[in-house]
Design an enzyme around this catalytic site. Structure first.
Site, mmCIF file in Angstrom:
data_model
loop_
_atom_site.group_PDB
_atom_site.id
_atom_site.type_symbol
_atom_site.label_atom_id
_atom_site.label_comp_id
_atom_site.label_asym_id
_atom_site.label_seq_id
_atom_site.Cartn_x
_atom_site.Cartn_y
_atom_site.Cartn_z
ATOM 1 N N PRO A 2 42.767 -7.391 16.999
ATOM 2 C CA PRO A 2 43.101 -8.670 17.709
ATOM 3 C C PRO A 2 43.705 -8.970 18.709
ATOM 4 O O PRO A 2 44.814 -8.036 19.141
ATOM 5 C CB PRO A 2 43.965 -9.194 16.327
ATOM 6 N N GLU A 3 43.347 -9.664 19.774
ATOM 7 C CA GLU A 3 44.011 -9.675 21.189
ATOM 8 C C GLU A 3 44.706 -11.207 21.236
ATOM 9 O O GLU A 3 44.779 -11.921 20.383
ATOM 10 C CB GLU A 3 42.873 -9.524 22.117
ATOM 11 N N LYS A 51 50.747 -9.298 21.922
ATOM 12 C CA LYS A 51 49.995 -9.450 20.290
ATOM 13 C C LYS A 51 50.964 -9.338 19.175
ATOM 14 O O LYS A 51 50.554 -9.248 18.102
ATOM 15 C CB LYS A 51 49.143 -8.099 20.435
ATOM 16 N N ARG A 123 42.485 -0.952 8.018
ATOM 17 C CA ARG A 123 42.995 0.414 8.566
ATOM 18 C C ARG A 123 44.327 0.805 8.388
ATOM 19 O O ARG A 123 44.762 1.938 8.677
ATOM 20 C CB ARG A 123 42.335 0.632 9.968
ATOM 21 N N ARG A 162 49.244 0.749 42.364
ATOM 22 C CA ARG A 162 48.262 0.915 41.311
ATOM 23 C C ARG A 162 47.090 1.691 41.755
ATOM 24 O O ARG A 162 46.377 1.176 42.538
ATOM 25 C CB ARG A 162 48.047 -0.259 40.292
ATOM 26 N N ARG A 272 37.162 4.306 25.381
ATOM 27 C CA ARG A 272 36.581 2.867 24.522
ATOM 28 C C ARG A 272 35.144 2.674 25.251
ATOM 29 O O ARG A 272 34.857 2.969 26.179
ATOM 30 C CB ARG A 272 37.752 2.012 24.975
#
Ligand SMILES: [Zn+2]
Length: 282
Positions: A2-3, A51, A123, A162, A272
Site C-alpha cells: 500500500p502506498e 504510509k 505476509r 543527488r 524491483r
C-alpha cells in the site's frame, strides 16, 4: 505494498467510522505486536503520515499502523467469542480455528460500539505500535516531505547533489514519503523519464514533469480509492480501482499507450519489477 493513495483512503474511511471510539481490548496473533496500554483510550483524530496510519488517542499517545507489504485494516462486526480470543493471544498458528481468510488476521481491536478493527496481513510484516507523541514525532520527522504538500520549488531542491537512479530515489521514504513501486513506474512513464536515469542528468523540465505527474497520478489514485493489484482492501473489504488503469505497471508485452508502437518492457531494477517504454522514456 500500500502506498500513499491506499493509506489516504484508509484514513478517510476510518475518520468517518471510528472517531471518538474507545479501544476496549485487543488480540494479536504474534508477540511482535504488543500495544498493551491501548485499552480504555479514545480515538480523537486519525491522520496519514507517509504510509503510516496514526490514531491520536486521548492520552497523548498514538497508535501507529504501517501496512507494509500486504496488510489492510477492515472494520466490521463478527461473531467472535471475545474471551476465547483474549485467552488465546499470542498462541500464534495454534491460536483459534479461524476459517477462510480470517486466518490472515494478525490483530483484532475490540471497540466500544461492538465493532472490531482488524489488521489482516498475509505476509505478516505489518507493524502496530503504541507510541508517545514525542516518539511518533521523532519517527515521522525523519521521513521525507509529502508529495502532495511539497511545492515545485522545494521538489527541485531535493534533487540537488543527488546522483542515484531516479526510480529508487522517488521510492526512498527519506527522500520523499508515500511513493512505492506502482506509482513511481506510472509517474516516470508519464514524464518520459527512464527509471534508471541518474538524478543528476535530469533537466529542469524533467523534474517539472515528474512533479506535475506525481500530483496528478496520486490525486487520481486517491479518487479511484487506491490500487488493489495485490492484497490491499478498503475498510469495508472492497477493492480499490486504480489497478484497472495502469499505463505501464504490470503491462509488460502490451503496446505502449503513448507511442502505440513499442511493447512495454519489464526489467528487474534496484531489486524491483520495473515497467517502462523504451521508446517513450529516455
Ligand atoms: Zn511508448
Amino acid at each position: 505494498m500500500p502506498e500513499l493513495p491506499e493509506v489516504e483512503n484508509v484514513v478517510l474511511s476510518l475518520k468517518k467510522k471510528v472517531l471518538e471510539r474507545t479501544f476496549i481490548c485487543y488480540w494479536a496473533k504474534n508477540k511482535k505486536i504488543n500495544v498493551d496500554g491501548v485499552e480504555g483510550k479514545k480515538i480523537k483524530d486519525i491522520k496519514r503520515f507517509a504510509k503510516y496510519i496514526i490514531f491520536f488517542l486521548d492520552s497523548k499517545e498514538v497508535l501507529s499502523v504501517h501496512l507494509r507489504m500486504s496488510g489492510f485494516l477492515i472494520l466490521g462486526k463478527w461473531n467472535l467469542d471475545k474471551e476465547d480470543f483474549l485467552e488465546n493471544r499470542y498462541e500464534n498458528e495454534k491460536h483459534l480455528d479461524l476459517p477462510d481468510k480470517k486466518r490472515f488476521w494478525q490483530v483484532v481491536f475490540f471497540l466500544d460500539n461492538g465493532e472490531m478493527m482488524v489488521l489482516s496481513d498475509y505476509r505478516k510484516f505489518g507493524k502496530v505500535e503504541l507510541l508517545s507523541l514525542e516518539e511518533a514525532e521523532e519517527k515521522m520527522g525523519r521521513l521525507g516531505p509529502e508529495p502532495l504538500v511539497i511545492t515545485e520549488k522545494e521538489f527541485k531542491k531535493l534533487f540537488k547533489k543527488r546522483k542515484g537512479a531516479v526510480k529508487p530515489l522517488l521510492m526512498n521514504q527519506f527522500f520523499l514519503s508515500g511513493i512505492g513501486n506502482i506509482y513511481a513506474s506510472e509517474i516516470l512513464f508519464l514524464s518520459g523519464v527512464d527509471p534508471r536515469r541518474k538524478a543528476d542528468t535530469l533537466k529542469e523540465r524533467d523534474i517539472k514533469n515528474i512533479y506535475k505527474n506525481m500530483q496528478e497520478v496520486l490525486k487520481r489514485a486517491i479518487a479511484m480509492k487506491g490500487d488493489s493489484t495485490s492484497d490491499f482492501r478498503l475498510t469495508d473489504g472492497k477493492k480499490g480501482g486504480y489497478q484497472n488503469n495502469h499505463l505501464v505497471y504490470n503491462q509488460q508485452k502490451k503496446i505502449c499507450p503513448k507511442c502505440k508502437k513499442e511493447e512495454i518492457k519489464k526489467i528487474i531494477f534496484a531489486g524491483r519489477g520495473t515497467y517502462y517504454c523504451p521508446k517513450c522514456q529516455k
